[in-house]
Each structure stands twice: as C-alpha cells, then as structure tokens.
Design an enzyme around this catalytic site. Structure first.
Site, PDB file in Angstrom:
ATOM      1  N   CYS A  22       6.683   4.308   2.881  1.00  0.00           N
ATOM      2  CA  CYS A  22       6.313   4.487   4.275  1.00  0.00           C
ATOM      3  C   CYS A  22       7.511   4.169   5.165  1.00  0.00           C
ATOM      4  CB  CYS A  22       5.144   3.581   4.645  1.00  0.00           C
ATOM      5  SG  CYS A  22       3.598   4.037   3.835  1.00  0.00           S
ATOM      6  N   SER A  55       0.807  -1.213   0.000  1.00  0.00           N
ATOM      7  CA  SER A  55       0.000   0.000   0.000  1.00  0.00           C
ATOM      8  C   SER A  55       0.840   1.263   0.000  1.00  0.00           C
ATOM      9  CB  SER A  55      -0.926   0.025   1.227  1.00  0.00           C
ATOM     10  OG  SER A  55      -0.170   0.037   2.416  1.00  0.00           O
ATOM     11  N   CYS A  56       2.105   1.150   0.399  1.00  0.00           N
ATOM     12  CA  CYS A  56       2.949   2.344   0.443  1.00  0.00           C
ATOM     13  C   CYS A  56       4.396   1.953   0.278  1.00  0.00           C
ATOM     14  CB  CYS A  56       2.759   3.095   1.756  1.00  0.00           C
ATOM     15  SG  CYS A  56       3.821   4.546   1.889  1.00  0.00           S
ATOM     16  N   GLY A  57       5.003   2.384  -0.798  1.00  0.00           N
ATOM     17  CA  GLY A  57       6.377   2.003  -1.071  1.00  0.00           C
ATOM     18  C   GLY A  57       7.407   2.815  -0.331  1.00  0.00           C
TER      19      GLY A  57
END
Length: 257
Positions: free
Chosen positions: A108, A104-106
């Site tokens: 983060c 969902s978040c590369g």
C-alpha cells in the site's frame, strides 16, 4: 519465539445480556528488518505476529527483489525480540524503504508491480487432493483456533501432504513466511508444490507465489481481477472458492484433473 496471543478482559453481550469475560487476541508487533553490507541499515518495519521472523524476513526480502536466493545471505540473526539483521554478500542496490509496512497490505502506498516470472511446470493434481486442503489447513491453524484472528498459508505436495504452515495477522506475511522457508531449504523455484491460503486471492498474494515459482495457488475466497490477469499471463493455475467438494478454476485449468 515471541508471544502470539494475549488474553484481554472484555464485556461480552449474548442474547441481550452483558457480562464480563476475557478472550485471547492475536498479537501484532513491529519487526525491524535491517540489511547489512559493510554497515547495517534499517530496511523496513513490518507489522506482524511474532514468531518465524527469519522466514518472514527472507521471504519479504526475496519478494522485494533484495535477494535472489539464500546464497545471497551470509547470516541472519535476531538481535532483539523485534529486530532482525540480515547480512548480505552484496549491496542491495535499491533505495531503503521510507514507510512502515502494515499487516493488511505490504505494498500500500507504493506504485510497485512485479516483473512476472513465466511459470514452467508440468505439475498436475487430482481434484480430490485439492478438495482436502482447506480442512487440513484448519486442523493445523494452532493460533487461529485459539484467537480466531490470524491468516494462514500452507504448502502441499501433489499427494496432498501438508509440508508446512505459517500464520500471521497479515495474509501476505504468512505467504512471505512460506517463501522464506522455501529459500532456507533452497527449493525455489517451487515448481512441484501447491500453495493454499486461508483468505482471498489478491494481486500481492498471487504475485509472491509466482515469483517463488509455485504453479498452483488455492484460496477459500474470491480472487481479484488483477490476480486473475497476472495468473493467466504467468501460467499460474488459480483456484478460488475452494469449499467442500467445489472450487472455481480461473486460469490454466489443465493442471487439475
């Protein structure tokens, strides 16, 4: 190519009635990207939908600044289902990652901002062409149409032809796959193409497109404030809320007529 969907048993409730059923669910598995120069080292583990791992790995390494073009890569091979090795012709010069990149978040957990490219493109596209993108995207989302669980990113030419599309549980992974395909075809900077994404337009999505030299990025949902700010600075045309015959142009509207 790995399995992209699996069928699971479930209990479905409809109109207050519960019954046993089954459904297809998008597969999420880790991909270990190993970079090789003199010796191979684990660079990152990405949670992704199996398939198109070569494009994903190349796009990811390009976005991370490990490679600048396909000419930095001597070879790339899938050594196991969830392990890919990228042989480089130079040392990477940056610290090996110490974290798992989730789907969902590369970025983060990292204090990381791209050094922005300033886009130089005279591309202009008709509104009517832009309006056609979402439906063309939906028609080609093969796995989403089965499971309903994947994001998609597609690349279009100015005439509205869908050139290729990639799906993944991670919206940024789908973008990396598009960038990887452009690298394989040696088409970066991609100054004559338009990128369409199936979801919202966050900083990471937009910055990956800017780095690849794509001058117009469209999404069916809203952009974030930072996405708008970097698009304005980089000279990117950013289009959100692209639905039916309506859209919002947030930056550099001169490319749309």
């Amino acid at each position: 190519m790995g399995v992209r969907v699996k069928r699971f048993d479930l209990v479905r409730v409809k109109d207050s009635e519960a019954y046993k059923d089954s459904d297809f669910v998008a597969v999420e598995e880790p991909l270990n990207i190993r970079t090789c120069f003199e010796k191979c080292e684990d660079f990152a583990i990405i949670m992704r939908t199996p398939g198109d791992d070569k494009e994903l790995s190349l796009g990811f390494l390009y976005s991370e600044g490990v490679i600048n073009s396909i000419h930095d890569v001597e070879d790339i091979k899938q050594v196991e289902n969830n392990v890919i090795e990228v042989k480089l012709n130079k040392p990477i010069g940056i610290r090996i990652r110490e974290l798992i990149v989730n789907s969902s978040c590369g970025v983060c957990g990292r204090a990381f901002l791209y050094t922005l490219n300033i886009l130089k493109s005279d591309l202009k596209v008709k509104r009517e062409v832009i309006f056609s993108f979402p439906e063309k995207l939906r028609e080609k989302q093969s796995v989403f149409n089965i499971s309903g669980g994947l994001h998609a990113t597609a690349l279009f030419n100015p005439q509205g032809e869908l050139l290729f599309i990639y799906e993944d549980v991670g919206r940024h992974n789908a973008v990396d796959k598009v960038v990887g395909r452009l690298l394989l075809e040696d088409k970066i900077p991609a100054s004559n193409y338009i990128m369409q994404v199936s979801g919202r337009l966050g900083y990471e999505i937009v910055s990956k497109g800017i780095k690849a030299g794509i001058p117009i990025i469209c999404g069916i949902s809203a952009p974030t404030s930072l996405a708008i700010e970097i698009a304005e600075e980089a000279g990117l045309t950013l289009i959100g809320f692209l639905r039916g015959k309506s859209l919002n142009i947030y930056t550099h509207s001169e490319r749309i007529y």
